[in-house]
Scaffold this motif. Structure first.
Motif, PDB file in Angstrom:
ATOM      1  N   SER A   1       9.881  11.176  46.821  1.00  0.00           N
ATOM      2  CA  SER A   1      10.185  12.045  47.953  1.00  0.00           C
ATOM      3  C   SER A   1      11.378  11.502  48.723  1.00  0.00           C
ATOM      4  O   SER A   1      11.356  10.355  49.196  1.00  0.00           O
ATOM      5  CB  SER A   1       8.970  12.149  48.873  1.00  0.00           C
ATOM      6  OG  SER A   1       9.303  12.782  50.093  1.00  0.00           O
TER       7      SER A   1
ATOM      8  N   ASN B   1      -4.040   0.741  36.747  1.00  0.00           N
ATOM      9  CA  ASN B   1      -4.303   0.066  38.008  1.00  0.00           C
ATOM     10  C   ASN B   1      -5.725  -0.479  37.990  1.00  0.00           C
ATOM     11  O   ASN B   1      -6.691   0.266  38.106  1.00  0.00           O
ATOM     12  CB  ASN B   1      -4.105   1.038  39.182  1.00  0.00           C
ATOM     13  CG  ASN B   1      -4.367   0.374  40.528  1.00  0.00           C
ATOM     14  OD1 ASN B   1      -4.595  -0.834  40.604  1.00  0.00           O
ATOM     15  ND2 ASN B   1      -4.354   1.159  41.590  1.00  0.00           N
TER      16      ASN B   1
ATOM     17  N   GLY C   1      -2.108   7.255  37.911  1.00  0.00           N
ATOM     18  CA  GLY C   1      -1.628   8.513  38.467  1.00  0.00           C
ATOM     19  C   GLY C   1      -0.118   8.565  38.494  1.00  0.00           C
ATOM     20  O   GLY C   1       0.572   7.667  38.007  1.00  0.00           O
TER      21      GLY C   1
ATOM     22  N   GLU D   1       3.368  17.065  34.912  1.00  0.00           N
ATOM     23  CA  GLU D   1       4.622  17.144  35.660  1.00  0.00           C
ATOM     24  C   GLU D   1       5.419  18.333  35.132  1.00  0.00           C
ATOM     25  O   GLU D   1       5.508  18.545  33.928  1.00  0.00           O
ATOM     26  CB  GLU D   1       5.435  15.865  35.492  1.00  0.00           C
ATOM     27  CG  GLU D   1       4.787  14.620  36.049  1.00  0.00           C
ATOM     28  CD  GLU D   1       5.666  13.393  35.870  1.00  0.00           C
ATOM     29  OE1 GLU D   1       6.588  13.192  36.682  1.00  0.00           O
ATOM     30  OE2 GLU D   1       5.428  12.645  34.898  1.00  0.00           O
TER      31      GLU D   1
ATOM     32  N   THR E   1       3.276  -0.464  49.181  1.00  0.00           N
ATOM     33  CA  THR E   1       4.096   0.321  48.264  1.00  0.00           C
ATOM     34  C   THR E   1       5.524  -0.101  48.539  1.00  0.00           C
ATOM     35  O   THR E   1       5.844  -0.546  49.634  1.00  0.00           O
ATOM     36  CB  THR E   1       3.948   1.836  48.499  1.00  0.00           C
ATOM     37  OG1 THR E   1       4.229   2.107  49.873  1.00  0.00           O
ATOM     38  CG2 THR E   1       2.539   2.300  48.182  1.00  0.00           C
TER      39      THR E   1
ATOM     40  N   ASN F   1       9.980  10.496  39.644  1.00  0.00           N
ATOM     41  CA  ASN F   1       8.600  10.168  39.984  1.00  0.00           C
ATOM     42  C   ASN F   1       8.201   8.822  39.383  1.00  0.00           C
ATOM     43  O   ASN F   1       8.700   8.424  38.330  1.00  0.00           O
ATOM     44  CB  ASN F   1       7.646  11.247  39.481  1.00  0.00           C
ATOM     45  CG  ASN F   1       7.867  12.579  40.165  1.00  0.00           C
ATOM     46  OD1 ASN F   1       8.363  12.633  41.293  1.00  0.00           O
ATOM     47  ND2 ASN F   1       7.512  13.660  39.493  1.00  0.00           N
TER      48      ASN F   1
ATOM     49  N   GLU G   1       2.072   5.376  37.636  1.00  0.00           N
ATOM     50  CA  GLU G   1       1.195   4.200  37.690  1.00  0.00           C
ATOM     51  C   GLU G   1       0.301   4.263  36.455  1.00  0.00           C
ATOM     52  O   GLU G   1      -0.763   4.853  36.467  1.00  0.00           O
ATOM     53  CB  GLU G   1       0.375   4.216  38.978  1.00  0.00           C
ATOM     54  CG  GLU G   1      -0.356   2.932  39.260  1.00  0.00           C
ATOM     55  CD  GLU G   1      -1.066   2.974  40.596  1.00  0.00           C
ATOM     56  OE1 GLU G   1      -0.726   2.172  41.482  1.00  0.00           O
ATOM     57  OE2 GLU G   1      -1.969   3.823  40.756  1.00  0.00           O
TER      58      GLU G   1
ATOM     59  N   THR H   1      -2.342  17.758  40.023  1.00  0.00           N
ATOM     60  CA  THR H   1      -3.365  16.743  39.762  1.00  0.00           C
ATOM     61  C   THR H   1      -4.733  17.395  39.741  1.00  0.00           C
ATOM     62  O   THR H   1      -5.072  18.192  40.630  1.00  0.00           O
ATOM     63  CB  THR H   1      -3.347  15.644  40.838  1.00  0.00           C
ATOM     64  OG1 THR H   1      -2.056  15.037  40.878  1.00  0.00           O
ATOM     65  CG2 THR H   1      -4.389  14.573  40.544  1.00  0.00           C
TER      66      THR H   1
ATOM     67  N   LYS I   1       3.059   9.246  41.257  1.00  0.00           N
ATOM     68  CA  LYS I   1       3.447   9.358  42.662  1.00  0.00           C
ATOM     69  C   LYS I   1       4.779  10.077  42.762  1.00  0.00           C
ATOM     70  O   LYS I   1       5.775   9.654  42.152  1.00  0.00           O
ATOM     71  CB  LYS I   1       3.546   7.974  43.308  1.00  0.00           C
ATOM     72  CG  LYS I   1       3.877   8.037  44.791  1.00  0.00           C
ATOM     73  CD  LYS I   1       3.892   6.661  45.417  1.00  0.00           C
ATOM     74  CE  LYS I   1       4.216   6.759  46.915  1.00  0.00           C
ATOM     75  NZ  LYS I   1       4.265   5.417  47.552  1.00  0.00           N
ATOM     76  N   LYS I   2       4.805  11.145  43.537  1.00  0.00           N
ATOM     77  CA  LYS I   2       6.021  11.947  43.679  1.00  0.00           C
ATOM     78  C   LYS I   2       7.125  11.157  44.379  1.00  0.00           C
ATOM     79  O   LYS I   2       6.885  10.495  45.399  1.00  0.00           O
ATOM     80  CB  LYS I   2       5.717  13.217  44.486  1.00  0.00           C
ATOM     81  CG  LYS I   2       6.913  14.141  44.671  1.00  0.00           C
ATOM     82  CD  LYS I   2       6.569  15.288  45.616  1.00  0.00           C
ATOM     83  CE  LYS I   2       6.477  14.819  47.048  1.00  0.00           C
ATOM     84  NZ  LYS I   2       6.291  15.932  47.999  1.00  0.00           N
TER      85      LYS I   2
ATOM     86  N   GLU J   1      10.292  10.462  52.211  1.00  0.00           N
ATOM     87  CA  GLU J   1       9.671   9.153  52.352  1.00  0.00           C
ATOM     88  C   GLU J   1      10.691   8.042  52.197  1.00  0.00           C
ATOM     89  O   GLU J   1      10.632   7.033  52.915  1.00  0.00           O
ATOM     90  CB  GLU J   1       8.553   9.004  51.315  1.00  0.00           C
ATOM     91  CG  GLU J   1       7.368   9.922  51.548  1.00  0.00           C
ATOM     92  CD  GLU J   1       6.758   9.734  52.925  1.00  0.00           C
ATOM     93  OE1 GLU J   1       6.615   8.566  53.352  1.00  0.00           O
ATOM     94  OE2 GLU J   1       6.446  10.744  53.590  1.00  0.00           O
TER      95      GLU J   1
END
Length: 572
Positions: free
Chosen positions: A353, A378, A348, A315, A72, A372, A375, A292, A350-351, A356
């Protein structure tokens, strides 16, 4: 007398022939007469293995720990002084709990090294009962490099517990982490002399977190039993400036086996708020919460497994949207254990953050933008398998379409700080084509080797490059068990070339420009050894960056050169 002997012999011969005829009749199928050239083969001859040999199991690569984190953006691991030995996460023993005769659950460690390195850590637990375990840990590590203000300091403290009840297990972890450093990067003006970072401010992050989970216990007498789990994650993360992130997430897993099928769902709700962002319309506050729902149905045969479902991701917060993504996966064994092919498609959200982002790059400036990443698609597929108990492999190809891919970019007004930009939107997405490979080899009981390779190609949407993202990454490790008291391990990490935005020094009112600066590739080799002097006392030494290459993962921020750490550990 002769007559009696003759009669007796005749009777004996007749009885023997009669018995043989009965046995032959018992072995004969009346519908399939036996001839001299016809035989029924029950099974081929197979030698029976000893019970001790049957204990061996081939490793399953899907459950192996990745030697390098999953690809990532910005997840560039810093392996410096990574000697936590079970201290990073709550890692208590799985059920059934077995009490060892010489079990050492507590230990303390102390070490010293160059660059004014001081390490101290302790791990304590109480596990006298098979269904209860509680404990805690504490750690301190600090270093001071050769550059001005090149300092790092990390403190960790936490308590954990686990309780095994008849039908479910409860465990939890409460902890606090602090990481401090300085903005020691030294960008220069166009004259090559004037420093653009004369002050070198301090930065510090504080992280208070809690994780708790309730999981149903496996019932060996009822494989069709309803299984479930519920998890709570909460944290408060802040820096020296006004940035503060609070997150509260609840997730659950439900599954019921119905004959050959498994029906279930994964659910989660993540309420996330970040203060001190660039969202001036809301006083610098950003709410990027999401939920989710992933219902699925799966069925498994002797040589295949298929899972079908969907991801529903709403969201909510400052902006709202509702997303639906496919979720399907298949695993087929061409040669059971030796060769499997697998593939799937999903998507999906991905938050984004702040916590992170700061873990990946601690040199973030104030007033970041938070968005956010979606994706949108995939696709993945590959092969995996084992060759006995000594060799395992996995190769995986990926194609993704991303909207809002986060990238670290040097700030124009302060190049020694970083800000976030997000590439890709609903009109044009970032395309990512990747290849991942993993291998694990056990040459003998004394030597174990492993490695992981990532090759990635990003086609940007609005940005010129996927900034600070290398296209090639390779990690390899080896472990040598010299004896019961001495073992040696080594790890190598290679990162390919990446690019950064290097802003031009222009006068006020002039248009801002930049050049594409290279962040050179690097190879980092580390090695360590530990000697168990007694059952309680051990000696350790760890050397990092053996080639003394002061490489950069982010522009203007060289890492420490060759550093070595040694000390003692005591278990009790």
């Amino acid at each position: 007398m002769k007559l009696h002997k003759t009669v007796f012999k005749n009777y004996a011969v007749a009885a023997l022939l009669f018995g043989l005829s009965i046995e032959a009749y018992a072995q004969t199928d009346p519908e399939k007469p036996v001839t001299i050239d016809s035989f029924d083969v029950v099974r081929d001859y197979r030698p029976i293995l000893a019970d001790a040999v049957k204990i061996r199991r081939s490793p399953d690569m899907t459950n192996k720990r990745s030697y390098m984190p999953k690809l990532t953006y910005g997840n560039i691991p810093d392996k410096k002084l990574d000697i936590n030995t079970g201290l990073k996460e709550l890692n208590v023993q799985e059920t059934p709990f077995s009490q060892m005769t010489d079990q050492r659950s507590n230990y303390v460690k102390f070490g010293l090294g160059n660059f004014n390195t001081i390490l101290g850590e302790g791990y304590f637990s109480y596990d006298e009962y098979e269904d209860l375990r509680v404990g805690g840990f504490v750690k301190h590590l600090n270093q001071k490099g050769s550059l001005e203000a090149q300092r790092f300091s990390r403190q960790e403290v936490g308590v954990f517990g686990r309780r095994i009840l008849p039908h479910f297990t409860v465990d939890g972890l409460l902890g606090y982490n602090r990481y401090a450093t300085n903005f020691y990067g030294i960008p220069f003006a166009d004259d090559g002399v004037t420093s653009l970072n004369p002050v070198k401010e301090k930065q510090a992050f504080n992280d208070i977190y809690f994780t708790g989970e309730l999981t149903s216990n496996f019932d060996p007498n009822n494989e069709d039993a309803f299984t479930y789990s519920a998890k709570l994650d909460a944290y408060s993360f802040s820096d020296k400036y006004d940035a503060k992130e609070t997150s509260f997430a609840i997730s659950a897993y439900l599954n019921k086996r119905v004959r050959a099928f498994n029906i279930g769902a994964n659910l989660s709700v993540d309420v996330n708020n970040v203060d001190g962002t660039s969202n001036t319309f809301n006083g610098g506050k950003t709410n990027n919460s999401l939920a989710t729902l992933n219902p699925y149905i799966s069925f498994k045969g002797d040589n295949y497994a298929v899972t079908l479902g969907a991801n529903f991701v709403p969201e909510f917060g400052d902006s709202s949207s509702f997303n639906i993504f496919p979720s399907a996966e298949i695993d087929f064994a061409l040669a059971p254990e030796y060769l499997h092919i697998f593939g799937g498609v999903n998507g999906g959200v991905k938050k984004a953050s702040y916590r992170e982002f700061a873990r990946q790059n601690p040199f973030l400036g104030p007033s970041l933008g938070i968005q956010n990443m979606v994706e949108r698609l995939n696709f993945y597929g590959g092969i995996k398998g084992n060759a006995g108990a000594t060799f395992g492999y996995k190769v995986k190809a990926i194609y993704r379409q991303l909207e809002g891919m986060p990238l670290f970019v040097n700030r124009p007004s302060a190049p020694f700080q970083f800000e976030m930009v997000y590439d890709g939107d609903g009109d044009k997405a970032v395309k990512h084509v990747g290849l991942e490979g993993e291998i694990n080899v056990r040459l003998s009981e004394l030597v174990n080797l492993g490695g992981r390779l990532n090759i990635d190609q990003y086609t940007s949407a609005q940005e010129e490059e996927a900034w600070h993202t290398p296209k090639l990454r390779l990690a390899a490790n080896a472990r040598f068990n010299i004896s019961e008291k001495l073992y040696i391990d080594a790890e190598g990490l290679f990162h390919g070339l990446s690019y950064a935005k290097d802003w031009d020094d222009v006068a006020v009112g002039q248009p801002l420009g930049y050049r594409r600066a290279e962040v050179p590739s690097f190879f980092d080799l580390s090695a360590g050894a530990e000697y168990k002097a007694t059952k309680q006392l051990g000696l350790f030494v760890k050397a990092n960056n053996i080639f003394n290459n002061e490489y950069q993962t982010y522009l203007y921020y060289p890492r420490l050169g060759f550093n070595i750490l040694g000390g003692l550990n005591f278990s009790f």
